[in-house]
Design an enzyme around this catalytic site. Structure first.
Site, PDB file in Angstrom:
ATOM      1  N   HIS A  42      -4.823   7.474   1.921  1.00  0.00           N
ATOM      2  CA  HIS A  42      -5.362   6.123   2.063  1.00  0.00           C
ATOM      3  C   HIS A  42      -4.284   5.138   1.631  1.00  0.00           C
ATOM      4  O   HIS A  42      -3.149   5.538   1.303  1.00  0.00           O
ATOM      5  CB  HIS A  42      -6.646   5.962   1.250  1.00  0.00           C
ATOM      6  CG  HIS A  42      -6.519   6.404  -0.186  1.00  0.00           C
ATOM      7  ND1 HIS A  42      -5.760   5.729  -1.111  1.00  0.00           N
ATOM      8  CD2 HIS A  42      -7.049   7.462  -0.851  1.00  0.00           C
ATOM      9  CE1 HIS A  42      -5.829   6.321  -2.279  1.00  0.00           C
ATOM     10  NE2 HIS A  42      -6.602   7.390  -2.156  1.00  0.00           N
ATOM     11  N   GLN A  43      -4.632   3.862   1.606  1.00  0.00           N
ATOM     12  CA  GLN A  43      -3.628   2.846   1.310  1.00  0.00           C
ATOM     13  C   GLN A  43      -3.011   3.025  -0.080  1.00  0.00           C
ATOM     14  O   GLN A  43      -1.831   2.708  -0.298  1.00  0.00           O
ATOM     15  CB  GLN A  43      -4.243   1.449   1.428  1.00  0.00           C
ATOM     16  CG  GLN A  43      -3.231   0.311   1.283  1.00  0.00           C
ATOM     17  CD  GLN A  43      -2.128   0.394   2.332  1.00  0.00           C
ATOM     18  OE1 GLN A  43      -2.402   0.559   3.521  1.00  0.00           O
ATOM     19  NE2 GLN A  43      -0.863   0.282   1.907  1.00  0.00           N
ATOM     20  N   HIS A  45      -2.202   5.823  -1.515  1.00  0.00           N
ATOM     21  CA  HIS A  45      -1.087   6.764  -1.361  1.00  0.00           C
ATOM     22  C   HIS A  45       0.115   6.083  -0.712  1.00  0.00           C
ATOM     23  O   HIS A  45       1.259   6.283  -1.124  1.00  0.00           O
ATOM     24  CB  HIS A  45      -1.510   7.953  -0.487  1.00  0.00           C
ATOM     25  CG  HIS A  45      -2.536   8.843  -1.098  1.00  0.00           C
ATOM     26  ND1 HIS A  45      -3.811   8.931  -0.600  1.00  0.00           N
ATOM     27  CD2 HIS A  45      -2.482   9.695  -2.152  1.00  0.00           C
ATOM     28  CE1 HIS A  45      -4.493   9.801  -1.316  1.00  0.00           C
ATOM     29  NE2 HIS A  45      -3.716  10.279  -2.268  1.00  0.00           N
ATOM     30  N   GLN A  69      -6.412  23.767  -9.283  1.00  0.00           N
ATOM     31  CA  GLN A  69      -6.973  22.670 -10.075  1.00  0.00           C
ATOM     32  C   GLN A  69      -8.439  22.401  -9.770  1.00  0.00           C
ATOM     33  O   GLN A  69      -9.020  21.453 -10.297  1.00  0.00           O
ATOM     34  CB  GLN A  69      -6.151  21.397  -9.887  1.00  0.00           C
ATOM     35  CG  GLN A  69      -6.226  20.753  -8.518  1.00  0.00           C
ATOM     36  CD  GLN A  69      -5.158  19.687  -8.344  1.00  0.00           C
ATOM     37  OE1 GLN A  69      -3.973  19.991  -8.270  1.00  0.00           O
ATOM     38  NE2 GLN A  69      -5.586  18.428  -8.281  1.00  0.00           N
ATOM     39  N   ASN A 156      -1.470   5.250 -11.322  1.00  0.00           N
ATOM     40  CA  ASN A 156      -2.077   5.010 -12.633  1.00  0.00           C
ATOM     41  C   ASN A 156      -3.580   5.270 -12.629  1.00  0.00           C
ATOM     42  O   ASN A 156      -4.179   5.377 -13.708  1.00  0.00           O
ATOM     43  CB  ASN A 156      -1.820   3.570 -13.079  1.00  0.00           C
ATOM     44  CG  ASN A 156      -0.414   3.366 -13.606  1.00  0.00           C
ATOM     45  OD1 ASN A 156       0.182   4.287 -14.161  1.00  0.00           O
ATOM     46  ND2 ASN A 156       0.129   2.169 -13.430  1.00  0.00           N
TER      47      ASN A 156
END
Length: 290
Positions: A42-43, A45, A69, A156
């Site tokens: 998506h944006q 990334h 994971q 983040n």
């Protein structure tokens, strides 16, 4: 800084082929930036890729849904795998190579060696998803060893993951700079995530309340006024809106300890389930002027 013009990136499926490409690039004096992903781009990334392109000559994006994971009964099988459309999206970025290995390529003899970051890996999301960060740390170590970039960019939004990765890179003396990039948000404030695809239209509207709660707690922190009360009220409001809260907590932004009161920077972190989606978000708050 990246050298490539916008075009569909070359896909490499094996470690040997990717290393051959990277060796040729380094022989030409190029630096390498790396963005690890699980795909379903998506944006958010794409913003990480943009950041990497500003800091390095060559940009590699990995697309690998890492089974290690995911815990039992989690969404490994259902996790969206959209390699073709992901590469189309990367065509609009300065991305040179996509590393899209199979599970066997990354774990050729299964999982015999694991990387663990004690302490950071067992709190917050690590408490609710036992073994998750061991899987993250192991695959990120493998990927960094494969690509050997000068810089690697992580979002983040996955704040705890970022701290785990920074710690392992420091402890293992790995020669890579880890860059944390700002969270990309939808107009409602909802942090962009591949798992947002699990939300219905109504749930997506409700999901925006997560960031609003973080902001309310952040304001209480900055003014040092009724922090405990605000935290409790926001938990109650999210629960009343339909969230099943794993945690909504304030921690020291540097080491994620609970002793944030003595720190100059705190982070408010939340993980909550809404329908089929487990959503995480955070807000870093400066306490220096408190």
């Amino acid at each position: 800084m990246a050298l490539s013009s916008k075009r569909r990136p070359q896909i490499y499926n094996t470690v040997d082929d990717l290393r051959q490409f990277l060796n040729q690039s380094r022989q030409q004096g190029h630096t390498v930036g790396f963005v690890p992903t699980m795909g379903s781009l998506h944006q958010g990334h794409l913003d990480l890729v943009q950041k990497a392109s500003e800091l390095a000559d060559i940009v590699v994006v990995s697309i690998f849904v890492n089974p290690m994971q995911f815990g039992p009964h989690e969404d490994f099988d259902a996790y969206p795998r959209t390699l073709d459309s992901d590469c189309d999206a990367l065509s609009d970025c300065e991305c040179d190579a996509v590393f899209a290995p199979t599970v066997r390529e990354i774990y050729p003899k299964g999982v015999n060696t694991e990387i663990d970051v004690p302490g950071l890996s067992t709190i917050l999301c690590g408490h609710h998803r036992p073994g998750h960060f061991r899987g993250v740390a192991t695959v990120v170590t493998k990927l960094l060893n494969i690509v050997q970039p000068e810089i690697a960019v992580f979002g983040n939004k996955d704040y705890q993951q970022l701290q785990v990765i920074r710690t392992l890179v420091t402890d293992l003396l790995m020669p890579v700079e880890i860059i944390g990039a700002d969270t990309t948000r939808e107009p409602s404030g909802l942090a962009m995530s591949s798992r947002n695809a699990y939300l219905s239209a109504t749930e997506r509207d409700t999901a925006s309340r997560l960031y609003a709660s973080l902001q309310a707690i952040g304001e209480a922190l900055k003014s040092n006024h009724q922090v405990t009360t605000t935290l409790r009220e926001q938990r109650e409001r999210l629960a009343a809106a339909g969230f099943v809260i794993d945690y909504l907590e304030i921690r020291d932004a540097n080491d994620l300890s609970q002793s944030y009161v003595e720190s100059e920077t705190a982070v408010v972190l939340v993980a909550a389930r809404l329908g089929q989606a487990r959503l995480i978000d955070n807000l870093v708050v400066s306490l220096a002027s408190k």
